[in-house]
Design a protein around this motif. Structure first.
Motif, PDB file in Angstrom:
ATOM      1  N   GLU A   1       0.731  -1.200   0.073  1.00 25.87           N
ATOM      2  CA  GLU A   1       0.138   0.210  -0.046  1.00 25.87           C
ATOM      3  C   GLU A   1       0.874   1.328   0.139  1.00 25.87           C
ATOM      4  OE1 GLU A   1      -2.811  -0.432   3.184  1.00 25.87           O
ATOM      5  OE2 GLU A   1      -3.314   1.586   2.873  1.00 25.87           O
TER       6      GLU A   1
ATOM      7  N   LYS B   1       0.962   4.320  -2.751  1.00 27.66           N
ATOM      8  CA  LYS B   1       1.069   5.637  -2.374  1.00 27.66           C
ATOM      9  C   LYS B   1       2.228   6.678  -2.727  1.00 27.66           C
ATOM     10  CE  LYS B   1      -2.101   5.026   1.517  1.00 27.66           C
ATOM     11  NZ  LYS B   1      -2.357   4.768   2.801  1.00 27.66           N
TER      12      LYS B   1
ATOM     13  N   THR C   1      -4.481  -9.252   0.201  1.00 33.21           N
ATOM     14  CA  THR C   1      -4.328  -8.059   1.375  1.00 33.21           C
ATOM     15  C   THR C   1      -3.485  -8.298   2.430  1.00 33.21           C
ATOM     16  OG1 THR C   1      -6.018  -9.536   2.729  1.00 33.21           O
ATOM     17  CG2 THR C   1      -6.962  -7.582   1.397  1.00 33.21           C
TER      18      THR C   1
ATOM     19  N   TYR D   1     -10.538  -2.649  -2.186  1.00 34.36           N
ATOM     20  CA  TYR D   1      -9.348  -2.382  -1.253  1.00 34.36           C
ATOM     21  C   TYR D   1      -8.141  -2.854  -2.120  1.00 34.36           C
ATOM     22  CZ  TYR D   1      -5.695  -2.797   2.120  1.00 34.36           C
ATOM     23  OH  TYR D   1      -4.643  -2.621   2.932  1.00 34.36           O
TER      24      TYR D   1
ATOM     25  N   ALA E   1      -4.969  -0.702  -3.305  1.00 29.47           N
ATOM     26  CA  ALA E   1      -3.858  -0.882  -2.233  1.00 29.47           C
ATOM     27  C   ALA E   1      -2.586  -1.656  -2.778  1.00 29.47           C
ATOM     28  CB  ALA E   1      -4.267  -0.993  -0.922  1.00 29.47           C
ATOM     29  N   TYR E   2      -3.081  -2.742  -3.657  1.00 25.69           N
ATOM     30  CA  TYR E   2      -2.051  -3.775  -3.971  1.00 25.69           C
ATOM     31  C   TYR E   2      -1.846  -3.973  -5.391  1.00 25.69           C
ATOM     32  CZ  TYR E   2      -1.125  -5.793   0.455  1.00 25.69           C
ATOM     33  OH  TYR E   2      -0.947  -5.902   2.098  1.00 25.69           O
TER      34      TYR E   2
ATOM     35  N   VAL F   1     -11.111   3.506   0.882  1.00 22.68           N
ATOM     36  CA  VAL F   1      -9.774   3.340   0.415  1.00 22.68           C
ATOM     37  C   VAL F   1      -9.707   4.331  -0.785  1.00 22.68           C
ATOM     38  CG1 VAL F   1      -9.966   1.154  -1.167  1.00 22.68           C
ATOM     39  CG2 VAL F   1      -7.822   1.708  -0.299  1.00 22.68           C
TER      40      VAL F   1
END
Lengths: 338, 515
Positions: free
Chosen positions: A59, A63, A159, B218, B222-223, B364
């Protein structure tokens, strides 16, 4: 008059920036060093460290990629070998090296400086296996047999970083097709998938009130169990189970961020992380092995046996195929498709 | 009756909350969609896997709504009709599930119904635990809203009905139900949106097979940094959420009607049937709302004395201070925004629906969108507090709307006729009448701010450590000492939250006076 004001303003601005020289360090959420070390760096460099936690390593990298036009950090710690290819391809890192120390053999990250390494591997609850008088599985294939039904919990690779690392190890160990066949059998043998490490370890692992005596965790976890035990333990209640094709070596590193504002300070921070003091402290603050050769291991690490071998896919494959592998895994294991 | 201007007729009041929504949701989300290029693959939506996920998300949200209503309404009826010792305290304790970090609540549930649970029943990996988890988090919302609704039923009307021979059931159906309906509508809407888009306890207990679409989003963001597909999914979820919210807004606006507010009818418990009824209700409440929390407290109390020494550590002091500071700041902002939005939304279904926007958008996506839209502010405290307030203020707005709907028009009108300015009418008449509901909303808002929501999605700094993040730090490492420290800290969090709820919702004595 106008020129004078501008000059004054510029001077004021310059003095402000020198006064508050700040190094912005992006890290993943597990970054942790003793306060004295941080204070020491601030004193030596005369700069203030602003540590910014960007979530889990994957993550955090995303970013950085999203903000590359206006970088939010000057240096980043926590990019590992599963992510370095992606980071380099996205052009968010300035090629970084360090003259401090020599790295241990396998700890190498192209374009970044290795700081620590560790292994993602299976952990077992010793007491459970002793009580059930069940032999430990000797191969990954054993885990798909009826004797080991409903015993394993893994983290979801979509995740969780250890979950992803374990998936990658199985692919390197068994080949892509072999690995996914095995995962299919595992699914039919009562595999449980948890969202992340904390969920797996604290709600599914038998050691903490769950029903699964085998969990995907780190090779240092048994040592941490001793370190954070209530009464001083002579031996760890858990142990590593390093099966062939079930161990991933993770190397974490630090690099300057492209477009960052403090390149000199950033380099100083890179060298600081390689210093002996930090390399000693990180062992029991982040539970990783030091990447600099010759640094003494913390005594508690005698409970964390280092796996003799590991299976990692090569960096290029991880860079290009990880997303597809994870999506294939999700469809196979979570979706319950044949 | 001639309409008299009052402060709440000014839609311009919505300007600050709407700009806030635009800045914190609208712009970041658009920025993210723009970055993704909206070049999502159309195949995405025809993918049976995602269709299944979407169907499951909808189904479990609807099922949870139905279940909480079925269980919560009778419980709320009992709580609203009987006076008993500790009633006020109970209503506040009831909100504690809300502040509990998901993982800790999960530990509590498993301590009861896990493989070595106190109950002797092992429900891990069964659908029962999934439902239990959903009820644990959502009952408080419904019960508090319903009790508030029952409190608005004019006692005189209920007594008349009973005197005229209506049975309890008939009196409920014909007198109470119409008054309570709008209060339930907003709570159910909130519960639906929570379950629809949440990660939540149900997931933790049920395993990843029961994941919602939000989990997919997500992992896409995020990944995989697949913003195109993530954006498309987020938009779809937003659209579905908006339909639900708009539906709620239309229903509520139609049902809403002012009441002649009279003191609620609360009787002391008399006779065995009533005592049994109360006992049964309290036991049910204890089972669904309190048991996991008690399990956590018990485990903390049984922990070593050494585990309690975690309270003396610097980190804990820092976290305690931050939790108080951030929650207070967020609560102030949330109250202001919620009050304005709630007042302005009275006559507009659109504005009513819009106050649920923070629960309709993918967290997210908002977190990553904010990073894109305001990189310079991405690691500032202001943004973090604003994010807290964003997720907290719908509770205040929702309470204000419901209370404003129930406000009798006669009182403000009389005040206006007597020459009071709209501002004075609001300050001296409307606000005092709405105060109990406002305080309830604020208590939920504070609970949201103390709780974990979305914290981990934003950039943060070690010096911003809060109790929730500290608990997760301990649970991020192996070892019995870490587990015990997390349980001790969770108990402190519960105690702190309870004190905060008591302070915000100090029981008012006005009812006694009016009778």
């Amino acid at each position: 008059m106008f020129k004078k004001t501008v000059l004054l303003l510029a001077l004021a601005g310059a003095s402000l920036t020198t006064l508050a020289a700040e190094l912005r360090v992006m890290t993943h959420s597990s970054f942790s060093l003793p306060k004295e070390r941080i204070a020491e760096f601030e004193k030596q460099s005369g700069a203030k460290l602003a540590i910014i936690k960007g979530g889990d390593a994957g993550e955090m990298l995303n970013k950085l990629i999203l903000t590359r036009a206006n970088p939010v950090a000057d240096v980043v710690y926590g990019i590992d070998n599963t992510l370095i290819g992606k980071a380099n391809a996205a052009g968010v890192l300035e090629p970084t090296s360090s003259k401090v120390g020599r790295s241990v053999a396998a700890a190498n990250l192209p374009g970044a400086v290795a700081i620590d390494y560790g292994y993602v591997t299976l952990n077992i609850d010793k007491a459970w296996f002793a009580k059930q008088k069940l032999a430990l599985p000797a191969t990954l294939d054993d885990l798909a047999k009826p004797a080991y039904k409903d015993l394993l919990v893994v983290e979801n690779p979509a995740t969780s970083s250890p979950g992803l690392a374990f998936l990658l190890a199985t692919i390197a160990g068994k080949g892509e097709e072999g690995a996914f066949q095995w995962w299919g059998k595992l699914r039919d043998n009562g595999l449980k998938v948890a969202k992340g490490w904390s969920e797996a370890y604290y709600t599914d692992f038998t050691r903490n009130g769950g029903a699964r005596p085998i969990v995907v965790s780190y090779a240092t976890s048994p040592a941490a169990e001793v370190f954070y035990s209530k009464e001083k333990l002579a031996e760890s209640p858990t142990a590593n189970l390093a099966l062939k094709g079930g161990v991933f070596m993770q190397v974490e590193g630090v690099a300057r961020v492209k477009g960052g504002q403090q390149p000199a300070l950033a380099q100083q921070f890179v060298d600081f992380l390689r210093s002996e003091a930090v390399q000693k402290d990180l062992q029991t603050s982040m539970w990783m092995y030091p990447a600099v050769a010759g640094v003494a291991l913390a005594p508690v690490f005698k409970h964390a046996e280092q796996p003799a071998s590991f299976s990692n896919p090569d960096l290029k494959a991880m860079q290009h195929k990880t997303a597809a592998w994870v999506s294939r895994w999700t469809r196979l294991v979570i979706k319950n498709a044949p | 009756m001639q309409k008299v201007l009052s402060l709440s007729d000014f839609r311009w009041l919505a300007l600050p909350p709407l700009s806030f929504l635009l800045l914190l949701v609208g712009l970041p989300l658009s920025r993210l969609l723009y970055e993704g290029g909206l070049a999502f693959s159309p195949a995405l939506l025809s993918d049976p896997y995602l269709q299944w996920r979407l169907g499951w998300s909808l189904l479990q949200a609807a099922a949870t709504c139905a279940l909480t209503l079925l269980l919560g309404l009778p419980l709320a009826w009992v709580l609203a009709h009987f006076e008993f010792l500790g009633r006020a305290l109970l209503l506040r304790v009831l909100m504690l599930p809300f502040v509990m970090p998901t993982l800790v609540a999960g530990l509590g549930v498993l301590a009861l119904f896990g493989p070595h649970g106190l109950s002797g029943l092992n429900l891990q990996d069964t659908p029962w635990l999934l439902l239990y988890g959903n009820l644990f988090y959502n009952l408080p919302l419904l019960i508090r809203a319903a009790v508030d609704g029952f409190d608005h039923v004019p006692a005189s009307r209920l007594m008349v009905a009973r005197t005229l021979g209506a049975s309890r059931w008939r009196a409920f159906w014909r007198v109470e139900w119409p008054v309570v309906r709008p209060w339930l509508a907003s709570a159910l809407c909130l519960i639906f949106l929570y379950c629809f888009s949440g990660f939540g306890l149900a997931l933790l207990l049920g395993g990843q097979r029961y994941a919602t679409v939000e989990v997919e989003i997500y992992s896409l963001v995020a990944y995989e940094l697949n913003l195109a597909d993530a954006g498309a999914l987020a938009l779809l979820m937003l659209l579905l959420g908006a339909v639900i919210a708009l539906l709620y807004a239309l229903i509520e606006r139609r049902l809403a009607r002012p009441d002649k507010r009279s003191p609620p009818l609360r009787q002391p418990v008399q006779g065995w049937p009533q005592r049994l009824l109360l006992l049964a209700s309290l036991l049910l409440l204890a089972l669904f709302a309190a048991a996991p929390l008690l399990a956590v407290l018990l485990r903390a109390l049984l922990a070593d004395a050494a585990a309690w020494r975690v309270l003396l550590q610097d980190d804990t002091q820092l976290a305690l201070g931050n939790t108080l500071r951030f929650s207070l700041l967020a609560l102030l902002l949330a109250t202001l925004l919620g009050l304005l939005h709630g007042l302005a939304a009275r006559s507009s279904a659109g504005l009513r629906a819009l106050m649920f926007l923070p629960f309709m958008v993918s967290p997210v996506c908002v977190a990553f969108g904010l990073l894109l839209a305001y990189p310079a502010y991405s690691a500032t405290l202001a943004l973090l507090v604003a994010a807290y307030a964003l997720l907290a203020y719908p509770f205040v707005a929702k309470a204000v709307v419901s209370a404003r709907d129930a406000l009798p028009a006669a009182l403000p009108n009389a005040a206006r006729t007597l020459g009071a300015s709209p501002w004075r009418v609001f300050w001296r008449v409307s606000l005092p009448l709405m105060r109990p509901a406002l305080r309830r909303g604020m208590a939920f808002a504070a609970a949201t701010a103390v709780g974990e929501f979305a914290v981990s999605l934003f950039l943060s700094r070690p010096e911003w450590l809060t109790l929730t993040t500290l608990i997760y730090q301990h649970l991020g490492r192996p070892g019995a000492a870490n587990l015990e420290a997390a349980l001790v800290l969770s108990s402190v969090l519960l105690l702190l939250a309870l004190l905060a709820f008591m302070a915000i919702e100090w029981p008012e004595k006005t009812h006694a006076r009016t009778s």
